[in-house]
Design a protein around this motif. Structure first.
Motif, PDB file in Angstrom:
ATOM      1  N   SER A   2       0.841  -1.194   0.000  1.00  0.00           N
ATOM      2  CA  SER A   2       0.000   0.000   0.000  1.00  0.00           C
ATOM      3  C   SER A   2       0.881   1.250   0.000  1.00  0.00           C
ATOM      4  O   SER A   2       2.077   1.189   0.255  1.00  0.00           O
ATOM      5  N   LEU A   3       0.262   2.380  -0.272  1.00  0.00           N
ATOM      6  CA  LEU A   3       0.997   3.642  -0.271  1.00  0.00           C
ATOM      7  C   LEU A   3       1.615   3.923   1.080  1.00  0.00           C
ATOM      8  O   LEU A   3       2.699   4.485   1.182  1.00  0.00           O
ATOM      9  N   ASN A   4       0.931   3.531   2.155  1.00  0.00           N
ATOM     10  CA  ASN A   4       1.433   3.805   3.505  1.00  0.00           C
ATOM     11  C   ASN A   4       2.616   2.930   3.876  1.00  0.00           C
ATOM     12  O   ASN A   4       3.291   3.198   4.854  1.00  0.00           O
ATOM     13  N   GLU A   5       2.866   1.852   3.112  1.00  0.00           N
ATOM     14  CA  GLU A   5       3.966   0.968   3.427  1.00  0.00           C
ATOM     15  C   GLU A   5       5.246   1.343   2.690  1.00  0.00           C
ATOM     16  O   GLU A   5       6.265   0.713   2.877  1.00  0.00           O
ATOM     17  N   SER A 137      -5.426   9.726   0.267  1.00  0.00           N
ATOM     18  CA  SER A 137      -4.588   8.531   0.224  1.00  0.00           C
ATOM     19  C   SER A 137      -5.421   7.277  -0.059  1.00  0.00           C
ATOM     20  O   SER A 137      -5.074   6.463  -0.911  1.00  0.00           O
ATOM     21  N   VAL A 138      -6.539   7.137   0.661  1.00  0.00           N
ATOM     22  CA  VAL A 138      -7.412   5.974   0.453  1.00  0.00           C
ATOM     23  C   VAL A 138      -8.015   6.008  -0.947  1.00  0.00           C
ATOM     24  O   VAL A 138      -8.063   4.978  -1.636  1.00  0.00           O
ATOM     25  N   ALA A 139      -8.447   7.168  -1.387  1.00  0.00           N
ATOM     26  CA  ALA A 139      -9.018   7.282  -2.730  1.00  0.00           C
ATOM     27  C   ALA A 139      -7.982   6.908  -3.789  1.00  0.00           C
ATOM     28  O   ALA A 139      -8.307   6.224  -4.770  1.00  0.00           O
ATOM     29  N   SER A 140      -6.742   7.312  -3.586  1.00  0.00           N
ATOM     30  CA  SER A 140      -5.667   6.962  -4.525  1.00  0.00           C
ATOM     31  C   SER A 140      -5.434   5.454  -4.547  1.00  0.00           C
ATOM     32  O   SER A 140      -5.228   4.863  -5.611  1.00  0.00           O
ATOM     33  N   GLU A 141      -5.472   4.825  -3.366  1.00  0.00           N
ATOM     34  CA  GLU A 141      -5.329   3.367  -3.297  1.00  0.00           C
ATOM     35  C   GLU A 141      -6.476   2.679  -4.032  1.00  0.00           C
ATOM     36  O   GLU A 141      -6.251   1.692  -4.737  1.00  0.00           O
ATOM     37  N   ILE A 142      -7.674   3.199  -3.870  1.00  0.00           N
ATOM     38  CA  ILE A 142      -8.830   2.609  -4.538  1.00  0.00           C
ATOM     39  C   ILE A 142      -8.717   2.759  -6.052  1.00  0.00           C
ATOM     40  O   ILE A 142      -9.023   1.818  -6.800  1.00  0.00           O
ATOM     41  N   VAL A 143      -8.254   3.904  -6.508  1.00  0.00           N
ATOM     42  CA  VAL A 143      -8.037   4.101  -7.947  1.00  0.00           C
ATOM     43  C   VAL A 143      -7.019   3.074  -8.451  1.00  0.00           C
ATOM     44  O   VAL A 143      -7.222   2.448  -9.497  1.00  0.00           O
ATOM     45  N   ARG A 163     -10.992  -0.678   2.616  1.00  0.00           N
ATOM     46  CA  ARG A 163     -10.236   0.543   2.869  1.00  0.00           C
ATOM     47  C   ARG A 163     -11.164   1.685   3.265  1.00  0.00           C
ATOM     48  O   ARG A 163     -10.861   2.447   4.168  1.00  0.00           O
ATOM     49  N   SER A 164     -12.291   1.798   2.571  1.00  0.00           N
ATOM     50  CA  SER A 164     -13.262   2.851   2.908  1.00  0.00           C
ATOM     51  C   SER A 164     -13.796   2.648   4.314  1.00  0.00           C
ATOM     52  O   SER A 164     -13.926   3.599   5.087  1.00  0.00           O
ATOM     53  N   PHE A 165     -14.092   1.396   4.659  1.00  0.00           N
ATOM     54  CA  PHE A 165     -14.617   1.086   5.984  1.00  0.00           C
ATOM     55  C   PHE A 165     -13.571   1.412   7.049  1.00  0.00           C
ATOM     56  O   PHE A 165     -13.888   2.004   8.085  1.00  0.00           O
ATOM     57  N   THR A 166     -12.309   1.058   6.787  1.00  0.00           N
ATOM     58  CA  THR A 166     -11.234   1.344   7.739  1.00  0.00           C
ATOM     59  C   THR A 166     -11.114   2.843   7.986  1.00  0.00           C
ATOM     60  O   THR A 166     -10.979   3.280   9.125  1.00  0.00           O
ATOM     61  N   LEU A 167     -11.182   3.624   6.916  1.00  0.00           N
ATOM     62  CA  LEU A 167     -11.110   5.082   7.068  1.00  0.00           C
ATOM     63  C   LEU A 167     -12.267   5.579   7.920  1.00  0.00           C
ATOM     64  O   LEU A 167     -12.083   6.386   8.825  1.00  0.00           O
TER      65      LEU A 167
END
Length: 184
Positions: A2-5, A137-143, A163-167
């Motif tokens: 993921s982007l955060n990693e 960040s989450v939206a970018s991951e989803i894209v 990811r949406s639920f986690t946010l």
């Protein structure tokens, strides 16, 4: 991954290549509010006790502000006063003083015109910008999931919903913490 990693990435601080960067926009942040929070803590140690449950170091956009806030929290956790002298000593001990810009940057934060009485408002501004960065960040991951050819569309949709639920649950837990401490 993921982007955060990604190496060197702080949660909530978009790196080059994110959707926001590709269209030329700067991630949401307010450096004045960040400085005001840090300055207010140096003015009144009671401020950090009221903010520590609501504000995390990764909520700050500027890397040096993340380091400073984390150091302030560590001092508080050790029951040490949070002032310019103890903060300077702690940063030197941890070999982080130069990472925040040295003693000049500390003096600049200490001299920043902020009041402890408005610290909750400053923190709300910082947290709001962090929420927006997390959303980006989450939206970018989803894209990115949408372009992934290795998994089925259903698996990618499940990942996106997760990811949406986690946010959403991260925001919900923050709200519950605020209610339990009496802040809204």
């Amino acid at each position: 991954m993921s982007l955060n990693e990604l190496p060197g990435r702080s949660r909530g601080v978009p790196r080059g290549g994110d959707a926001a960067d590709s269209i030329g926009r700067e991630p949401p942040h307010d450096l004045s509010a960040e400085k005001a929070v840090l300055s207010a803590i140096l003015l009144d140690n009671g401020v950090i006790r009221s903010l520590v449950t609501e504000l995390k170091d990764e909520d700050f956009y500027h890397p040096s502000h993340q380091i400073l806030y984390a150091a302030m929290v560590r001092l508080k956790d050790r029951n040490q006063p949070v002032d310019l002298t103890t903060l300077n000593a702690h940063l030197q001990d941890e070999d982080l003083l130069e990472a925040v810009g040295g003693i000049v940057a500390l003096a600049e934060i200490a001299d920043y015109e902020a009041t402890a009485a408005n610290s909750a408002h400053y923190a709300d501004i910082v947290r709001e910008a962090a929420k927006k960065r997390n959303l980006i960040s989450v939206a970018s991951e989803i894209v990115s999931l949408g372009y992934d050819r290795r998994e089925s569309a259903d698996k990618r949709l499940d990942s996106a919903q997760g990811r949406s639920f986690t946010l959403g649950t991260e925001q919900g837990s923050q709200s519950l913490e605020s209610l339990s401490t009496g802040r809204h």
